[in-house]
Scaffold this active site. Structure first.
Site, mmCIF file in Angstrom:
data_model
loop_
_atom_site.group_PDB
_atom_site.id
_atom_site.type_symbol
_atom_site.label_atom_id
_atom_site.label_comp_id
_atom_site.label_asym_id
_atom_site.label_seq_id
_atom_site.Cartn_x
_atom_site.Cartn_y
_atom_site.Cartn_z
ATOM 1 N N GLY A 40 -2.392 3.572 3.442
ATOM 2 C CA GLY A 40 -3.424 3.362 2.431
ATOM 3 C C GLY A 40 -4.114 2.015 2.469
ATOM 4 N N THR A 71 0.835 -1.196 0.000
ATOM 5 C CA THR A 71 0.000 0.000 0.000
ATOM 6 C C THR A 71 0.872 1.249 0.000
ATOM 7 O OG1 THR A 71 -0.037 0.254 2.414
ATOM 8 C CG2 THR A 71 -1.726 -1.164 1.420
ATOM 9 N N ASP A 72 0.287 2.369 -0.423
ATOM 10 C CA ASP A 72 0.900 3.643 -0.089
ATOM 11 C C ASP A 72 0.783 3.791 1.424
ATOM 12 O OD1 ASP A 72 2.092 6.114 -0.272
ATOM 13 O OD2 ASP A 72 0.796 6.825 -1.880
ATOM 14 N N TRP A 73 1.612 4.642 2.001
ATOM 15 C CA TRP A 73 1.739 4.694 3.458
ATOM 16 C C TRP A 73 0.427 5.174 4.096
ATOM 17 C CZ3 TRP A 73 5.179 2.311 1.303
ATOM 18 C CH2 TRP A 73 6.397 1.951 1.867
#
Length: 786
Positions: free
Chosen positions: A238, A234-236
């Site tokens: 996310g 994931t994006d941080w």
């Protein structure tokens, strides 16, 4: 992934307890995964990219965007894209990979492949282009360069990350054809051709489903169709739902902290909602990647700092785009020059946000040319000026043969975390350029910015040179181009419209919407402007040279689907021409752009030299998505030239194919003859269904997708906690207007509530988040929803 690593991973994962199995899917800290050494699972270290390595040692405060190890700062991807040079993109990737290996970093987080849908996206500097073929071609070589060193590359943000406004909760409504042809095309190219080791999912929702949980995106397309066998992260902050994400094929939630996500997964395993095999698959992929990079730092060659800087300088020089020139450039030998603008000594050389690099040495034009006269002109941090500063600049420039005015976008305007309000430069900079041009007709404007800007003074100046964000050696590159040591060869990788409102997405993009309707369909960037006949400031592919080029002898071979032609340097200087090939499909009822890029070639030539270029026509540029890629039979027009508007040669290509089906519902809609903006009825015909209602959250209807900042508008409790977070972040910065500070606030207090829980390291526990949500909705803190 090498079979020896997958075998080792299977054995290691088999030795994990069920608790360890789900723990492995959540990071240990901001930059590392969990290690279970007794089972044979080491930690994996990742680091931000993509214009250099933003590596932070263990224990370093993750909020401190500049507290990272020294690294080479390469040009931003927007500037790298202006080179149209796959070789130099590969060299940049290889240099970054070497620096990653030397520091024991397993995977570099980059490059970003998102398409530039609007000129106002605050993160456009971190993406390549508005065109998927150009993006995919350069990104493929970049990733191959990184991974040639033994380091891994993580392409991002998968997918449809085209704005910063409400990036944690935005719902992107996109039809399948547009998704495939525009927003997934570059990702597909890189996955198939470069085999990146990781893919990063995006924060947003795609058609109502968060991308971290989206099985159609991550499993059906990325894994099953394209064959991706690496890890998805994931994006941080996310990760929306850990159990749904496992089922979709998302392996790793970053960063670490707290037990919320593990609890989600464990409960889903116990109930049967999550199949254990899905968790095992993810664990094996993560373990294999960690094992592959367990000893990256051992035996890594020492970084050649000087060589990497040379690569950065070459990339920056090739990325300079000469937008206009009446002959004042290159500067005549012996000419007196006045440098105007504080960016001359305090350059804007990189983008703001997570890609911010701690460069070893950043040069400035003033440092390189101390003998040239100088006037500050404005404050570089804000772009503001005063009467006194303007008067000094006018006096200094008026006494010189040539005035070189350097202006651009401060990071306070252009950065990750927020979008731009308009295309204007700071008012003080526009005022300064106009004043200098009024006293010196030989005024050259150099632009330091990562995206298009308005130039109301363009007709009053002698030349405009777009330097972009050139990295640590950008100043050397600018001087090289100004003086003619380097002949500019850069071409615009995106259209510069006359105003942002001309972009076909405007009206349902960004503020105030939390639903992005991709109404324009495949008509993005030049595909729209060329089809609709909308005039632009500078077209896609535009860029001048200090020499001239002629084209001739076009041959289009139907069997090999190639276009070959001769390019001749008809001037007196050596130079490189980026020859571009565009195609137009035969009329078959399927709405298509008038032209789209099908290939390009960078041709270096000595004065008087002729070379023959051969460009393979990209099959997908001849195709349309209709449940699969289909090519229509008929005669395709082939155009060759120096930009999308500067066509020098034309020919035809006869193709036989199955052909896409033109939907009856699109007859008579905007897509058949794009002019102005499409209506919602047009868009619903494209989608094949009604547009879901846009969520309008307020007191009584807030949910976990809302942020503390949003709920603070009606909730005192949320306002208190948002202020506490904001204050804690601001205490880490001497200047509260620092764009890194603003981005950190928007990534915490402005983050969706579920994301704040996931990335706060336990500082925002689930019970507190639920209590605040209840209070914001006018309920008691312990109220049970549903």
């Amino acid at each position: 992934m090498d079979s020896k690593y997958t075998r080792a991973a299977e054995k290691a994962v088999g030795a994990l307890s069920e608790e360890q199995l789900v723990d492995l899917g959540v990071g240990a800290d901001f930059w590392r995964t969990k290690a279970y050494l007794e089972a044979g699972v080491p930690a994996l270290t990742v680091s931000d990219g993509p214009s250099g390595l933003r590596y932070q040692k263990p224990g370093t405060d993750a909020k401190g965007m500049t507290v990272s190890e020294p690294a080479t700062c390469f040009p931003a991807l927007a500037t790298l894209a202006a080179t149209w040079d796959a070789d130099v993109a590969g060299q940049v990737g290889r240099a970054i990979g070497a620096e990653a290996r030397a520091l024991g970093v397993g995977v570099v987080l980059g490059p970003g492949l998102n398409i530039k849908r609007s000129p106002l996206c605050g993160r456009n500097f971190e993406y390549f282009s508005e065109d998927p073929l150009l993006t995919g071609t350069l990104a493929t070589r970049y990733v191959q360069g990184v991974q040639s060193t033994g380091a891994g590359s993580c392409i991002k943000h998968f997918a449809v990350n085209n704005q910063e406004y409400k990036r944690f909760s935005n719902d992107c409504i996109v039809d399948e054809r547009t998704l495939r042809e525009i927003y997934l095309r570059a990702f597909e190219m890189v996955v198939r051709e470069a085999e990146p080791q990781m893919v990063m999912s995006v924060y947003v929702m795609l058609n109502g489903i968060y991308c971290s949980d989206n099985s159609h995106l991550l499993r059906d397309i990325l894994r099953d169709e394209w064959g991706f066998d690496g890890a998805v992260v994931t994006d941080w902050g996310g990760m929306h739902d850990r159990a749904d994400a496992y089922e979709a094929g998302c392996d790793l939630a970053m960063p670490g902290g707290g037990r919320h996500l593990q609890g989600q997964a464990s409960a889903a395993l116990a109930s049967g909602r999550l199949r254990r095999e899905r968790a095992l698959e993810s664990a094996r992929r993560l373990a294999a990647l960690a094992i592959a990079h367990a000893n990256d730092a051992e035996g890594a060659p020492a970084v050649d700092v000087a060589d990497n800087r040379a690569v950065a300088r070459r990339a920056a020089a090739e990325g300079h785009v000469l937008l206009a020139n009446d002959g004042v450039l290159p500067l005549a030998a012996g000419a007196s020059v006045a440098l105007v603008g504080q960016l001359v000594e305090k350059p804007r050389y990189q983008g703001g946000g997570s890609s911010h690099i701690n460069a070893r040495h950043v040069s400035s034009v003033r440092e390189l040319r101390p003998g040239w006269a100088y006037a500050a002109g404005y404050d570089a941090r804000t772009g503001e000026t005063t009467d006194e500063l303007v008067e000094e600049a006018v006096r200094t420039a008026g006494e010189a043969d040539v005035g070189v005015v350097v202006v651009g976008l401060p990071e306070t305007i252009e950065s990750e975390g927020y979008d731009r309000d308009d295309m204007r430069l700071p008012e003080g900079m526009d005022r300064l350029v106009a004043a200098v041009a009024a006293v010196n007709p030989r005024t050259v404007v150099v632009l330091q910015c990562g995206s298009p800007v308005g130039m109301p003074w363009e007709k009053d100046v002698a030349a405009v040179l777009y330097a972009g964000l050139g990295g640590e050696a950008g100043a050397e590159a600018t001087v090289d181009v100004l003086e003619g040591t380097v002949n500019p060869s850069g071409k615009l990788p995106e259209t510069w419209p006359l105003c942002a409102g001309d972009a076909p997405c405007m009206g349902w993009w960004g503020n105030p919407h939390r639903q992005s309707q991709y109404r324009e369909g495949v008509f993005v960037g030049y595909r729209y402007y060329q089809t609709a006949g909308v005039p632009v400031a500078h077209c896609f592919g535009h860029g001048l040279s200090y020499t001239s080029f002629s084209y001739g002898d076009l041959e289009v071979d139907a069997a090999s689907r190639t276009a070959s032609f001769a390019v001749t340097n008809t001037g007196k200087r050596a130079g490189a021409e980026v020859a571009q090939v565009y195609v137009y499909a035969p009329a078959d009822g399927v709405p298509r752009p008038r032209v789209q890029l099908a290939g390009f070639a960078r041709v270096p030539l000595a004065p008087g030299e002729t070379q023959r270029a051969s460009v393979a026509l990209d099959e997908r540029s001849l195709s349309a998505w209709d449940g699969g890629w289909k090519i229509s039979s008929g005669i395709y027009q082939v155009f060759v030239g120096s930009s999308v508007e500067d066509v020098r040669l034309s020919g035809t290509l006869e193709v036989t194919g199955a052909g896409a089906t033109a939907p009856d519902a699109l007859a008579g809609t905007w897509y058949q003859a794009p002019k102005g903006k499409p209506t919602q009825a047009d868009f619903e015909a494209l989608l094949g269904h009604a547009v879901p209602p846009e969520a309008r959250h307020t007191k009584g209807s807030y949910d976990e997708t809302d942020s503390l900042l949003e709920m603070a508008e009606t909730s005192g409790a949320c306002r208190f906690f948002a202020d506490q977070i904001k204050g804690a972040i601001e205490r880490d910065y001497e200047d509260k207007t620092d764009p890194q500070c603003r981005m950190s606030i928007m990534s915490s207090a402005g983050c969706a509530l579920f994301g704040l829980v996931n990335c706060s390291g336990g500082a925002m526990p689930v019970w507190l988040a639920n209590a605040l949500l209840n209070l914001a909705n006018g309920h008691a803190p312990w109220h049970r929803r549903g």
